[in-house]
Write a protein that holds these residues in place. Structure first.
Motif, PDB file in Angstrom:
ATOM      1  N   ILE A   1       0.835  -1.202   0.000  1.00 35.82           N
ATOM      2  CA  ILE A   1       0.000   0.000   0.000  1.00 35.82           C
ATOM      3  C   ILE A   1       0.869   1.251   0.000  1.00 35.82           C
ATOM      4  O   ILE A   1       0.609   2.205  -0.748  1.00 35.82           O
ATOM      5  N   PHE A   2       1.914   1.249   0.819  1.00 37.22           N
ATOM      6  CA  PHE A   2       2.806   2.407   0.889  1.00 37.22           C
ATOM      7  C   PHE A   2       3.492   2.661  -0.445  1.00 37.22           C
ATOM      8  O   PHE A   2       3.622   3.812  -0.870  1.00 37.22           O
ATOM      9  N   LEU A   3       3.949   1.619  -1.106  1.00 30.84           N
ATOM     10  CA  LEU A   3       4.614   1.801  -2.394  1.00 30.84           C
ATOM     11  C   LEU A   3       3.676   2.425  -3.426  1.00 30.84           C
ATOM     12  O   LEU A   3       4.081   3.319  -4.177  1.00 30.84           O
ATOM     13  N   CYS A   4       2.438   1.974  -3.453  1.00 32.78           N
ATOM     14  CA  CYS A   4       1.471   2.542  -4.401  1.00 32.78           C
ATOM     15  C   CYS A   4       1.178   4.009  -4.092  1.00 32.78           C
ATOM     16  O   CYS A   4       1.227   4.867  -4.983  1.00 32.78           O
ATOM     17  N   ILE A   5       0.893   4.313  -2.833  1.00 34.20           N
ATOM     18  CA  ILE A   5       0.541   5.683  -2.454  1.00 34.20           C
ATOM     19  C   ILE A   5       1.744   6.611  -2.583  1.00 34.20           C
ATOM     20  O   ILE A   5       1.626   7.728  -3.094  1.00 34.20           O
ATOM     21  N   ASN A   6       2.901   6.150  -2.154  1.00 38.25           N
ATOM     22  CA  ASN A   6       4.092   6.977  -2.212  1.00 38.25           C
ATOM     23  C   ASN A   6       4.487   7.284  -3.655  1.00 38.25           C
ATOM     24  O   ASN A   6       4.884   8.406  -3.969  1.00 38.25           O
ATOM     25  N   THR A   7       4.377   6.305  -4.521  1.00 42.44           N
ATOM     26  CA  THR A   7       4.686   6.529  -5.942  1.00 42.44           C
ATOM     27  C   THR A   7       3.721   7.531  -6.554  1.00 42.44           C
ATOM     28  O   THR A   7       4.130   8.417  -7.310  1.00 42.44           O
ATOM     29  N   PHE A   8       2.451   7.413  -6.238  1.00 42.13           N
ATOM     30  CA  PHE A   8       1.446   8.336  -6.772  1.00 42.13           C
ATOM     31  C   PHE A   8       1.695   9.766  -6.283  1.00 42.13           C
ATOM     32  O   PHE A   8       1.700  10.716  -7.079  1.00 42.13           O
ATOM     33  N   ILE A   9       1.926   9.928  -4.988  1.00 39.42           N
ATOM     34  CA  ILE A   9       2.150  11.273  -4.438  1.00 39.42           C
ATOM     35  C   ILE A   9       3.472  11.848  -4.941  1.00 39.42           C
ATOM     36  O   ILE A   9       3.564  13.041  -5.240  1.00 39.42           O
ATOM     37  N   GLU A  10       4.490  11.000  -5.064  1.00 43.33           N
ATOM     38  CA  GLU A  10       5.782  11.463  -5.587  1.00 43.33           C
ATOM     39  C   GLU A  10       5.628  11.954  -7.026  1.00 43.33           C
ATOM     40  O   GLU A  10       6.210  12.980  -7.405  1.00 43.33           O
ATOM     41  N   ALA A  11       4.837  11.246  -7.831  1.00 47.96           N
ATOM     42  CA  ALA A  11       4.603  11.678  -9.207  1.00 47.96           C
ATOM     43  C   ALA A  11       3.869  13.022  -9.238  1.00 47.96           C
ATOM     44  O   ALA A  11       4.209  13.903 -10.047  1.00 47.96           O
ATOM     45  N   LEU A  12       2.876  13.189  -8.361  1.00 43.08           N
ATOM     46  CA  LEU A  12       2.156  14.465  -8.302  1.00 43.08           C
ATOM     47  C   LEU A  12       3.084  15.614  -7.906  1.00 43.08           C
ATOM     48  O   LEU A  12       3.022  16.696  -8.494  1.00 43.08           O
ATOM     49  N   VAL A  13       3.949  15.374  -6.933  1.00 42.14           N
ATOM     50  CA  VAL A  13       4.861  16.421  -6.478  1.00 42.14           C
ATOM     51  C   VAL A  13       5.869  16.759  -7.573  1.00 42.14           C
ATOM     52  O   VAL A  13       6.174  17.930  -7.814  1.00 42.14           O
ATOM     53  N   ARG A  14       6.371  15.751  -8.262  1.00 37.97           N
ATOM     54  CA  ARG A  14       7.345  16.015  -9.330  1.00 37.97           C
ATOM     55  C   ARG A  14       6.716  16.765 -10.491  1.00 37.97           C
ATOM     56  O   ARG A  14       7.362  17.606 -11.111  1.00 37.97           O
ATOM     57  N   ILE A  15       5.463  16.471 -10.790  1.00 36.03           N
ATOM     58  CA  ILE A  15       4.789  17.168 -11.888  1.00 36.03           C
ATOM     59  C   ILE A  15       4.475  18.611 -11.495  1.00 36.03           C
ATOM     60  O   ILE A  15       4.699  19.537 -12.278  1.00 36.03           O
ATOM     61  N   THR A  16       3.962  18.814 -10.294  1.00 38.55           N
ATOM     62  CA  THR A  16       3.531  20.158  -9.901  1.00 38.55           C
ATOM     63  C   THR A  16       4.678  21.039  -9.410  1.00 38.55           C
ATOM     64  O   THR A  16       4.802  22.180  -9.820  1.00 38.55           O
ATOM     65  N   ALA A  17       5.520  20.503  -8.515  1.00 42.85           N
ATOM     66  CA  ALA A  17       6.562  21.330  -7.915  1.00 42.85           C
ATOM     67  C   ALA A  17       7.925  21.152  -8.565  1.00 42.85           C
ATOM     68  O   ALA A  17       8.849  21.902  -8.272  1.00 42.85           O
ATOM     69  N   LYS A  18       8.066  20.151  -9.395  1.00 44.89           N
ATOM     70  CA  LYS A  18       9.314  19.865 -10.108  1.00 44.89           C
ATOM     71  C   LYS A  18      10.501  19.641  -9.165  1.00 44.89           C
ATOM     72  O   LYS A  18      11.620  20.056  -9.437  1.00 44.89           O
ATOM     73  N   ILE A  19      10.229  18.977  -8.013  1.00 43.05           N
ATOM     74  CA  ILE A  19      11.297  18.585  -7.097  1.00 43.05           C
ATOM     75  C   ILE A  19      11.098  17.117  -6.722  1.00 43.05           C
ATOM     76  O   ILE A  19      10.002  16.578  -6.833  1.00 43.05           O
ATOM     77  N   SER A  20      12.176  16.503  -6.261  1.00 38.70           N
ATOM     78  CA  SER A  20      12.107  15.123  -5.802  1.00 38.70           C
ATOM     79  C   SER A  20      11.984  15.115  -4.289  1.00 38.70           C
ATOM     80  O   SER A  20      12.764  15.744  -3.587  1.00 38.70           O
ATOM     81  N   THR A  21      10.995  14.397  -3.797  1.00 37.18           N
ATOM     82  CA  THR A  21      10.779  14.293  -2.358  1.00 37.18           C
ATOM     83  C   THR A  21      10.803  12.837  -1.917  1.00 37.18           C
ATOM     84  O   THR A  21      10.075  12.444  -1.018  1.00 37.18           O
ATOM     85  N   SER A  22      11.598  12.043  -2.563  1.00 37.48           N
ATOM     86  CA  SER A  22      11.570  10.612  -2.286  1.00 37.48           C
ATOM     87  C   SER A  22      12.133  10.306  -0.903  1.00 37.48           C
ATOM     88  O   SER A  22      13.203  10.758  -0.535  1.00 37.48           O
TER      89      SER A  22
END
Length: 189
Positions: free
Chosen positions: A80-101
């Motif tokens: 569950i964490f991998l799915c949610i974290n990947t989705f939120i990371e993709a949203l952050v990279r698209i909108t804020a253009k930074i990596s928050t991994s």
């Protein structure tokens, strides 16, 4: 009242960094680069932790416990964490253009909160307070680093070892309040 007690307990007294070691190495790496707190990283981590904790708790409570397979909860929470974290990371990279991994701290906080809680609200409070305790620990680690970097040492590894030893002493100082040294004198005879 019990929820406030749990929040304060896991945020300050039973810090996830000091007592469980969650994020100790990562806190040293973060404070080596800078102490500037990136609120996007904190917010992304907190959202992924809380959402994963909620979904994992519900799946454990209503699916794994009835079929007597509750020991699979780390695997379920990881998926569950991998799915949610990947989705939120993709949203952050698209909108804020930074990596928050961030993986290890978030997942270990999720496991701790699921293991230590008995209700959904308690699991969410424990996960939020563990994240807060990690953020509180960063300035303390930063102070240790600045103090140790003032002294001349040959290698960076030795400096990091001294930082970890300083934090170990801090752990001992905090855990001393849990021990009643004089209970032997006034105990049962």
């Amino acid at each position: 009242m019990i929820y406030l007690h749990n929040f304060i307990y896991y945020a300050f007294f039973c810090s996830s960094v000091l007592f469980f070691g969650i994020g100790l190495n990562r806190s040293i790496q973060i404070t080596t680069v800078s102490l500037r707190i990136n609120f996007k990283v904190i917010l992304k981590s907190l959202i992924s932790i809380v959402v994963t904790t909620i979904l994992s708790f519900l799946i454990i409570q209503y699916l794994l416990i009835p079929i007597k397979m509750a020991e699979l909860f780390p695997l379920i929470s990881l998926l569950i964490f991998l799915c949610i974290n990947t989705f939120i990371e993709a949203l952050v990279r698209i909108t804020a253009k930074i990596s928050t991994s961030e993986f290890s701290i978030s997942w270990l906080i999720i496991i701790l909160s699921l293991y230590e809680s008995s209700t959904l609200l308690e699991a969410m409070l424990i996960s939020a307070s563990c994240m807060l305790s990690f953020q509180i620990m960063l300035p303390i680690v930063y102070c240790f680093q600045k103090l140790i970097y003032l002294k001349p040492f040959e290698k960076v590894e030795r400096k990091q070892i001294l930082i970890i030893l300083s934090i170990a002493v801090l752990i001992l100082v905090f855990s001393v309040c849990d021990i009643t040294w004089l209970s032997v004198l006034g105990g049962n005879k």
